[in-house]
Enzyme design. Structure first.
Site, PDB file in Angstrom:
ATOM      1  N   ASP A 123      36.416  17.568  -3.562  1.00 36.03           N
ATOM      2  CA  ASP A 123      35.283  17.138  -4.733  1.00 36.03           C
ATOM      3  C   ASP A 123      34.590  15.541  -3.705  1.00 36.03           C
ATOM      4  O   ASP A 123      34.740  14.520  -4.505  1.00 36.03           O
ATOM      5  CB  ASP A 123      35.295  16.760  -5.622  1.00 36.03           C
ATOM      6  CG  ASP A 123      33.111  17.368  -6.543  1.00 36.03           C
ATOM      7  OD1 ASP A 123      32.353  17.014  -5.337  1.00 36.03           O
ATOM      8  OD2 ASP A 123      33.443  16.576  -7.683  1.00 36.03           O
ATOM      9  N   GLU A 175      25.825  12.685  -4.641  1.00 37.84           N
ATOM     10  CA  GLU A 175      25.430  13.432  -5.231  1.00 37.84           C
ATOM     11  C   GLU A 175      25.966  13.186  -6.853  1.00 37.84           C
ATOM     12  O   GLU A 175      25.818  13.866  -8.309  1.00 37.84           O
ATOM     13  CB  GLU A 175      25.980  15.124  -4.673  1.00 37.84           C
ATOM     14  CG  GLU A 175      25.701  16.371  -5.502  1.00 37.84           C
ATOM     15  CD  GLU A 175      26.981  16.593  -6.543  1.00 37.84           C
ATOM     16  OE1 GLU A 175      26.832  17.693  -7.294  1.00 37.84           O
ATOM     17  OE2 GLU A 175      28.427  15.115  -6.550  1.00 37.84           O
ATOM     18  N   GLU A 176      26.676  12.359  -5.990  1.00 36.67           N
ATOM     19  CA  GLU A 176      28.124  12.087  -7.400  1.00 36.67           C
ATOM     20  C   GLU A 176      26.583  11.543  -8.422  1.00 36.67           C
ATOM     21  O   GLU A 176      26.969  11.953  -9.747  1.00 36.67           O
ATOM     22  CB  GLU A 176      29.129  11.957  -7.700  1.00 36.67           C
ATOM     23  CG  GLU A 176      30.060  12.525  -6.499  1.00 36.67           C
ATOM     24  CD  GLU A 176      30.398  13.532  -7.165  1.00 36.67           C
ATOM     25  OE1 GLU A 176      30.044  13.671  -7.993  1.00 36.67           O
ATOM     26  OE2 GLU A 176      31.613  14.264  -7.038  1.00 36.67           O
TER      27      GLU A 176
HETATM   28 ZN   LIG Z   1      30.902  17.357  -5.892  1.00 39.71          ZN
END
Ligand SMILES: [Zn+2]
Length: 715
Positions: free
Chosen positions: A370, A407-408
């Site tokens: 991720d 995004e995190e």
């Molecule tokens: Zn992610």
């Protein structure tokens, strides 16, 4: 009648494509033969070894959003985009991010004995099972939560299970108050920001969120580095932003945080209360949570609240254990960088109808799964598009590829970009997302219903490393669906044909949210999953990836191919391949469910049900037009795209006007999981009949508008 015809066609196609063969005909194409040639050229390009090299480069060091290491990954991605022939820009925004300066969590018994001093570093024994070559990197931040304020609080501890609405209600019922307490909750069941949202509403003064081995650790399987599951020191970082209210930069909902945005356009920090956490929150490993939980007394917790640590869990709140949380966050405007690559479209009537695809690039630490597994696959997709460009291919519609930042912290890069380009995106034909690109061998997808069949078709054209097609393997995997719980990216759809691969509904937790739920761009999300116990920890690194996810990068190659075919087919289809009949049928089902869950409220569902049925039959009629060879496509395509926009309510959802889609939103109390027909269902959950009836009326209006658009075009 049309359903029967459609099913007959699909059955015939499945028979023809026993294994990754090129189909003769694909929905949306008048003649697929030319596209089939481009597809074959494209599919031969994505390279497993190169994907492995991208992954290794992107994950060499921690690259938290706005850091100089993050900027280096932007340059790498931009370089690959340019090499492939994409017109490429690095697009900066200035957004509010917190960076941990000092994180201290200590626990004491009432008589002053220290029982824990953390957070402990993430560390595994270097002598066992090869250890972990990345864990001593000095650039690893201590584990922290994005959007947590600074704070210095001391309080008694209450254990609140997953911190769901039901859990907080249960505590209140048994007379355990969380007011002015520090709430200890475990990960799972809902989005972590929702845990803090609820704890704050119930008057807590701090929140600790830990990973229980029952959900995420040894109780699931062998832990890293022996196996893929979370070791005792592993911590899940993550944002506790109030995502269900709105994502993106907290100071600029609805507008883009461009570097030159005047200060006066930003909501002052003092006015963010209610939109952002105002109490400190921090994640913990089970190594650090165990001593606290073990010392809690008070009532024994309900049976289902018991995790897998080797003692009986109690609810606490008796003053027997005190926790001191001292968090110093440096919260400031910081620069982040999206990388955006474009391939111009050639069809004058449709070149402004963008096909957007993207994945984020920032990571909490090394981010092998991720998000770098998604980025590595996306770069091989771009490699394939570049090869086609060199062979003379040009897409009909403009293709835009985004490598999103931050995004995190709350889908920030994608949200700011989507807000900035809201006008052109109002007629973008699709947004294709990937995030956790590869954590194992099982293909998963979620999509808006109009694109569920589209995703299935694409997977029938891609061969699986396990043999047959990705579609075949996907169906096989679902026969005995494992319970993975972490992270909850792909939820089971409400209805599906028993013998078909199930495509989930879009909730939230990744970058498709601004596209579908704010702007109404039809979206999909894909990934290939497996046991993934290092989510958001320092152990989500290249070593874990090559041991447990995809040692030969063949699933990376598979994902690059699927992602690429999604883009190609949407960019080049004659007629947009949306299936509104299926969409309508799903909405009818959602309404029937809501009706049966709300009998006490005595709501009138008749107009909404009639509108949904009208939408479904308009969907059936338009399918005939979509398949008719003689149809002029430009006006039909415009109507097909407008039907999705018609499902947006300009005033948005109650309490959260940023969310405009009337069919899908992240749940106010779930966060990741989709709440369907959210305005209606959340009013029902709140037992608010007046609000539910108003929401039904709004939904009816949207459905009738969408049906009207399709009916006019089907004539
Ligand atoms: Zn992610």
């Amino acid at each position: 009648m049309h359903i029967a015809r459609y099913l007959a066609c699909t059955a015939l196609f499945s028979a023809l494509i026993a294994s990754a063969q090129t189909p003769q005909q694909v929905f949306g194409y008048r003649d697929f033969s030319q596209q089939a040639k481009w597809d074959a050229s494209f599919l031969s390009v994505p390279d497993a070894k190169l994907a492995g090299e991208h992954l290794k480069t992107l994950t060499a060091v921690p690259h938290w959003a706005s850091s100089e290491q993050d900027y280096a990954t932007a340059l790498y991605v931009a370089g690959k985009f340019k090499e492939a022939g994409l017109e490429t820009q690095i697009v900066p925004y200035k957004v509010l991010l917190n960076k941990p300066v000092k994180i201290s969590i200590e626990a004491f018994t009432a008589d002053g004995k220290k029982i824990m001093s953390g957070p402990s570093p993430e560390h595994v024994d270097p002598k066992k099972y090869g250890g972990d070559p990345f864990q001593d990197d000095p650039n690893i931040f201590p584990a922290f939560n994005g959007s947590s304020p600074s704070g210095d609080v001391t309080g008694e501890v209450v254990y609140a299970n997953y911190g769901s609405l039901a859990d907080f209600k249960r505590l209140a019922q048994v007379g355990v108050s969380v007011k002015d307490k520090i709430v200890l909750v475990r990960y799972g069941s809902n989005f972590r920001g929702v845990k803090v949202y609820l704890a704050q509403q119930y008057g807590a003064k701090g929140v600790l969120i830990y990973s229980d081995p029952a959900d995420d650790g040894y109780f699931r399987g062998d832990v890293y580095p022996k196996g893929p599951y979370r070791p005792r020191s592993g911590v899940q970082r993550g944002s506790v932003q109030f995502l269900p209210i709105y994502p993106g930069d907290p100071q600029t909902p609805g507008i883009a945080s461009t570097p030159d945005l005047p200060e006066s356009k930003r909501i002052p920090l003092s006015q963010l209360k209610g939109n952002e956490p105002s109490i400190p929150a921090n994640p913990l490993s089970y190594e650090d949570a165990a001593p606290i939980l073990k010392c809690l007394d008070g009532p024994v917790s309900p049976h289902t609240w018991q995790g897998a640590l080797p003692f009986t869990y109690h609810l606490g709140g008796t003053g027997h254990v005190l926790v001191h949380m001292h968090l110093e966050q440096d919260t400031a405007l910081r620069t982040i960088w999206n990388v955006v690559g474009t391939i111009e479209g050639t069809d004058s009537s449709q070149k402004d109808d963008w096909v957007v695809a993207g994945n984020h690039r920032d990571a909490w630490v090394f981010g092998a799964v991720d998000p770098s597994s998604g980025t590595a696959a996306m770069l091989e997709t771009v490699h394939g598009l570049g090869a086609l460009l060199k062979q003379g291919w040009r897409p009909k519609r403009r293709i835009v590829i985004g490598s999103w930042d931050a995004e995190e912290e709350g889908l920030i890069g994608s949200t700011e970009w989507a807000e900035q380009h809201a006008n052109p995106l109002a007629h973008a034909v699709a947004y294709f997302n990937t995030d956790v690109g590869v954590s194992g061998p099982e293909f998963k997808a979620a999509a808006v219903p109009s694109l569920k069949q589209f995703v299935r078709e694409v997977t029938k054209q891609v061969s699986s490393p396990k043999g047959g097609t990705v579609y075949d393997q996907w169906k096989l995997d679902q026969k005995d669906e494992p319970d993975r719980r972490m992270p909850v990216a792909f939820t089971t759809p409400a209805i599906h044909a028993e013998d078909d691969a199930r495509v989930g509904d879009l909730g939230s937790g990744s970058d498709y949210t601004p596209f579908i739920q704010h702007l109404g761009v039809p979206s999909t999300d894909i990934g290939s999953e497996g046991p993934y116990g290092v989510y958001h920890s320092a152990f989500d690194n290249y070593n874990w990836f090559i041991k447990f996810a995809d040692p030969n990068f063949v699933y990376e190659q598979q994902q690059a191919r699927i992602f690429g075919l999604e883009i190609l087919h949407m960019a080049d289809a004659d007629v947009l391949p949306y299936d509104y009949q299926v969409y309508g049928r799903e909405i009818v089902h959602y309404l029937e469910e809501a009706q049966s869950n709300s009998s006490k409220l005595k709501l009138d569902f008749a107009p909404a049900l009639a509108a949904a049925q009208r939408f479904e039959s308009a969907g059936a009629s338009i399918r005939i037009r979509q398949q008719a060879p003689s149809t002029t496509t430009a006006s039909l395509n415009r109507a097909l795209r407008e039907a999705e926009s018609a499902l947006l309510a300009p005033e948005g959802l109650p309490h959260r006007p940023w969310y405009k889609h009337t069919i899908y939103a992240p749940g106010e109390y779930t966060g990741y999981a989709a709440v369907v027909i959210p305005g209606v269902n959340e009013a029902i959950t709140a037992s608010d009949a007046t609000r539910a009836q108003t929401q039904l009326a709004q939904l009816t209006e949207c459905l009738n508008r969408a049906a009207g658009v399709l009916e006019a075009a089907a004539k």
